[in-house]
Write a protein that holds these residues in place. Structure first.
Motif, PDB file in Angstrom:
ATOM      1  N   CYS A   1       0.858  -1.194   0.000  1.00 45.07           N
ATOM      2  CA  CYS A   1       0.000   0.000   0.000  1.00 45.07           C
ATOM      3  C   CYS A   1       0.895   1.246   0.000  1.00 45.07           C
TER       4      CYS A   1
ATOM      5  N   CYS B   1       0.088   2.992   3.743  1.00 43.09           N
ATOM      6  CA  CYS B   1       0.430   2.392   5.035  1.00 43.09           C
ATOM      7  C   CYS B   1       1.415   1.229   4.908  1.00 43.09           C
TER       8      CYS B   1
ATOM      9  N   CYS C   1      -7.035  -0.607  -0.120  1.00 44.38           N
ATOM     10  CA  CYS C   1      -6.272  -1.252   0.943  1.00 44.38           C
ATOM     11  C   CYS C   1      -7.234  -1.708   2.051  1.00 44.38           C
TER      12      CYS C   1
ATOM     13  N   CYS D   1      -6.120   0.675   5.437  1.00 44.80           N
ATOM     14  CA  CYS D   1      -6.328   2.131   5.542  1.00 44.80           C
ATOM     15  C   CYS D   1      -7.360   2.658   4.534  1.00 44.80           C
TER      16      CYS D   1
HETATM   17 ZN   LIG Z   1      -3.014   1.008   3.306  1.00 42.75          ZN
END
Ligand SMILES: [Zn+2]
Length: 213
Positions: A24, A27, A44, A47
């Motif tokens: 990602c 994150c 994701c 997040c």
């Molecule tokens: Zn993420």
């Protein structure tokens, strides 16, 4: 863990596919890549950041928009932006003529900035985009260059500055909008549509993996 899919449900499409790992961009969570259904979005699971969209016919739409923008861009550079008439004297200038005048009037830095952001970058970007969207084997450097140039294309900023100047000058002289001004006005929504339709991931997927040495 696999990326989440949001979009129209497709019975033939498995919701998760154990495919290559991706990280990602927000994150750093490692997850398996998934293919969303047409019109869907992969996000994701931690997040919620949007990773990519499965846009339908993005390549064809982007090519049509890029070719239309290229035609308008040529017109915008060949014809005068506006005609100014004061005390019987009429003067009309093209965009390149304005850059030339700025250069010779001692505003070299502004001339270079206007040349780069309104002539050089849009011309290079459109030429590269048309090449990338038509060639069967797009080159990674071409795609990287297009993505790097996008923030430097400032036709919209130029257009706003132009409109402010025309409104201010209209009190002092008679202003007649030129063909190039209408072309620039049409280029603004075209570039916006091009940015929202162009899906760089579709092109990355067509580039074969390099063989390790
Ligand atoms: Zn993420």
């Amino acid at each position: 863990m696999a990326a989440k899919i949001f979009g129209p449900h497709n019975d033939n499409q498995p919701m998760t596919t154990l495919a290559p790992l991706i990280a990602c961009h927000d994150c750093d969570l490692l997850q398996h890549e998934v293919t969303p259904p047409p019109g869907g979005v992969a996000t994701c699971p931690r997040c919620g950041a949007v990773h990519y969209r499965n846009t339908v016919n993005s390549r064809e739409r982007s090519l049509a928009l890029a070719m239309t923008a290229a035609i308008l861009f040529v017109i915008a550079n060949l014809y005068p932006i506006a005609g100014i008439e004061t005390q019987g004297n009429r003067h009309a200038s093209t965009l390149f003529g304005a850059v030339h005048t700025l250069w010779h009037d001692g505003s070299a830095l502004i001339a270079v900035l206007v040349f780069i952001t309104t002539i050089l970058v849009p011309a290079l970007e459109l030429a590269l985009l048309i090449w990338l969207l038509t060639t069967p084997r797009p080159a990674p450097w071409g795609l990287r260059l297009v993505l790097a140039m996008q923030p430097w294309r400032m036709v919209e900023v130029f257009m706003l500055g132009l409109l402010v100047s025309i409104v201010k000058l209209s009190h002092l002289a008679s202003i007649e909008p030129g063909i190039a001004l209408w072309s620039f006005a049409a280029l603004m929504p075209l570039f916006a549509a091009l940015s929202s339709n162009f899906n760089a991931r579709d092109l990355w997927l067509t580039i074969p993996h390099r063989e390790s040495t």
